[in-house]
Scaffold this active site. Structure first.
Site, PDB file in Angstrom:
ATOM      1  N   TYR A 274     -16.382 -96.286  70.701  1.00  0.00           N
ATOM      2  CA  TYR A 274     -17.380 -95.893  71.700  1.00  0.00           C
ATOM      3  C   TYR A 274     -18.525 -96.903  71.758  1.00  0.00           C
ATOM      4  O   TYR A 274     -18.804 -97.621  70.800  1.00  0.00           O
ATOM      5  CB  TYR A 274     -17.964 -94.510  71.377  1.00  0.00           C
ATOM      6  CG  TYR A 274     -18.808 -94.484  70.120  1.00  0.00           C
ATOM      7  CD1 TYR A 274     -20.174 -94.766  70.156  1.00  0.00           C
ATOM      8  CD2 TYR A 274     -18.238 -94.199  68.880  1.00  0.00           C
ATOM      9  CE1 TYR A 274     -20.934 -94.764  69.002  1.00  0.00           C
ATOM     10  CE2 TYR A 274     -18.989 -94.197  67.721  1.00  0.00           C
ATOM     11  CZ  TYR A 274     -20.340 -94.477  67.790  1.00  0.00           C
ATOM     12  OH  TYR A 274     -21.096 -94.487  66.653  1.00  0.00           O
TER      13      TYR A 274
ATOM     14  N   ASP B  66     -25.938 -97.503  69.804  1.00  0.00           N
ATOM     15  CA  ASP B  66     -24.920 -97.579  68.765  1.00  0.00           C
ATOM     16  C   ASP B  66     -23.590 -97.984  69.390  1.00  0.00           C
ATOM     17  O   ASP B  66     -23.329 -97.720  70.575  1.00  0.00           O
ATOM     18  CB  ASP B  66     -24.769 -96.224  68.061  1.00  0.00           C
ATOM     19  CG  ASP B  66     -23.943 -96.311  66.787  1.00  0.00           C
ATOM     20  OD1 ASP B  66     -23.803 -97.429  66.262  1.00  0.00           O
ATOM     21  OD2 ASP B  66     -23.461 -95.267  66.318  1.00  0.00           O
TER      22      ASP B  66
END
Length: 565
Positions: free
Chosen positions: A276, A287
């Site tokens: 992701y 992130d």
């Protein structure tokens, strides 16, 4: 000085009544500092806020709003100022400086003002205009920049996070969220903001920057705010909308790519591995699993991840890519987390599903080729040689037998290979090819192995090259039917009631050649036979006699009889 201030602006009527006749003089205006841009000029009926210094013509000061630290506020053209100043400020721009010379009859006339202003005195006012507004004003908005696409606009009851710079109309700053390094977070249209800001935010989209000009009566009115916002101040905000959601929002899923074949989709209880990229709505990254070169691995729908992600991961296929938008109440809420994700942040995840499985999954077998004749198939204890390619479910090749000089050989059921592969190699005939999907609990588990990620589902392409039927674990030789009865006379080939090693070896090789017995494949036959002989030569005299001969007999699970010398 307060009494002078009152006289200054309330005695206009008296001056007109008692002013001596004579030629009338008008105010003299010197606009000595005018801004390049002047979007609005003072007109009759406007409210103004300005600083001034009041002097006589000889330069002696009689009053100053600067010294009092409070600018004058009032309405123009309605008789609330001395006539000269009423005329003198009309047409002014914010931040304009002008000198207004007022003749006596437009000031305090022949009466003067107490002990401060003598009769028939010309007054000089040095004025700087700070603010201008009208009771008919509305909130003004001007978009400075806006994203090319805007799927959603701020509405009443939405929750927003925005940065702002706040200034007065003359450009003096009074507050900035940037200096605090934190957004202002609030509901819109629910009374948590000043009325003008509530109105000014409506219609914005994330990433948009706009200027919002708010008149005093829609801001802090006469009270002002502390020492930073004076009474009756027009406020100018430059706002950047960072985030937007509504407490009733659900997750938003945008499927970007789905494989042509999708035989299975995730459900609650499955274990998934995915990559992701995590961003905020303004596109800034917080992130990414790609940077760590490691997937995120978790169970679905069991509370191991934030609620929105738990929901978003349901119903996906291996190889699928999707973008999911999670509102704060389905992410990290008002508190945020770890200094990385601020409170009340909407999160955007671009997800790529690598693989998933269920802890109860068996292996999956798909036969891709099978010879026409398939009479002999592999089973536990058989010695086999096989070819393989081992990949992850995204096609990443991990290992291949083609990388070695010789294809691997193994005994099925002997714990020589991972459990799922061992099971997948059973029931094959020589020349058969199949695809076997091995879940992690039948593969390398949570720890993975060299080159194999943790909890990885493995994709094997297999071909059986050779098959030698085996013997049960713990046996070196078995009879394929009933053993000779009685056994010793059959072994005693020269009928001398003694069987040395050479004679025993010849007997066993004869049984294997005739198909009545089987040695454990993959091992040195003469070595096995010697061990079997030593097992029967109990007195170690180099020969077996009838009294020494005993058979090991065992009934296995399929009721077949196994005997070993």
């Amino acid at each position: 000085m307060d009494s002078v201030f009152a006289l200054l602006f309330l005695c206009v009527t008296v001056t007109y009544v008692i002013c001596s006749p004579g030629p009338l003089e008008d105010v003299v205006i010197d606009r000595y500092d005018v801004p390049r841009v002047c979007p609005r000029e003072v007109q009759t009926g406007d409210f103004v806020r300005y600083h001034y210094n009041g002097t006589f013509t000889d330069g002696k000061k009689f009053d100053s709003s600067h010294e009092r630290g409070a600018p004058f506020s009032g309405q123009v053209g309605l008789g609330r100022l001395i006539t000269g100043l009423d005329r003198g400020v009309q047409g002014m721009c914010v931040n304009e400086r002008r000198k207004v010379t007022v003749p006596p009859h437009l000031a305090y006339g022949s009466v003067g003002a107490g002990d401060v202003i003598p009769p028939d005195t010309v007054l000089v006012f040095d004025v700087v205009l700070l603010d201008i507004w009208n009771s008919e004003d509305k909130v003004q908005t001007r978009t400075l920049s806006k994203p090319e696409t805007c799927k959603r606009f701020v509405e009443a009851t939405d929750f927003v996070r925005y940065h702002y710079n706040g200034t007065l109309l003359n450009g003096v700053p009074f507050d900035s969220s940037h200096s605090r390094n934190g957004t202002y977070d609030t509901y819109v249209g629910m009374g948590y903001l000043i009325k003008g800001m509530d109105e000014g935010l409506i219609g914005m989209c994330v990433g948009e920057t706009r200027t919002i000009i708010i008149p005093p009566f829609l801001a802090y009115e006469e009270k002002g705010y502390g020492t930073v916002i004076p009474s009756q101040a027009t406020l100018v905000f430059e706002v950047l909308l960072v985030d937007l959601f509504n407490p009733k929002d659900d997750i938003v899923v945008d499927v970007k790519e789905v494989p042509e074949t999708c035989t299975r989709k995730t459900v609650v209880g499955d274990y998934i591995r995915y990559h992701y990229n995590g961003t905020f709505q303004d596109g800034s990254i917080f992130d990414t699993s790609y940077q760590r070169n490691s997937t995120y691995n978790t169970y679905i729908g069991m509370g191991y991840v934030i609620a929105g992600m738990d929901k978003a991961l349901q119903g996906v296929c291996i190889g699928e890519k999707r973008r999911v938008v999670l509102p704060p109440h389905m992410a990290y809420g008002e508190k945020g987390t770890g200094g990385i994700i601020p409170g009340s942040a909407v999160l955007v995840f671009d997800i790529q599903v690598i693989d998933f499985h269920n802890p109860k999954d068996p292996i999956e077998v798909q036969v891709t080729h099978k010879p026409k004749e398939c009479n002999l198939t592999s089973e536990v204890d058989d010695l086999i040689q096989y070819r393989y390619n081992c990949s992850l479910m995204d096609g990443t090749l991990l290992y291949s037998s083609d990388h070695y000089e010789k294809a691997p050989i193994t005994t099925l059921g002997a714990n020589k290979v991972i459990e799922g592969l061992d099971e997948g190699l059973r029931g094959m005939c020589v020349g058969e090819r199949r695809v076997v999907i091995v879940p992690p609990h039948l593969g390398h588990g949570e720890n993975g192995a060299k080159g194999v990620p943790s909890s990885a589902v493995l994709h094997f392409e297999l071909e059986l090259l050779d098959l030698q039927k085996g013997v049960p674990d713990g046996y070196m030789f078995v009879w394929l039917g009933d053993s000779p009865e009685p056994l010793f006379p059959a072994m005693d080939l020269n009928k001398d009631l003694a069987v040395p090693l050479e004679e025993f070896t010849a007997f066993i090789h004869l049984q294997v050649a005739e198909g009545t017995g089987r040695l454990r494949p993959g091992m040195d036959a003469d070595g096995i036979i010697k061990d079997m002989f030593n097992n029967q030569d109990r007195n170690r005299d180099g020969k077996i006699v009838p009294e020494e001969l005993k058979l090991k007999v065992e009934e296995d699970f399929d009721k077949a009889r196994h005997e070993e010398l």
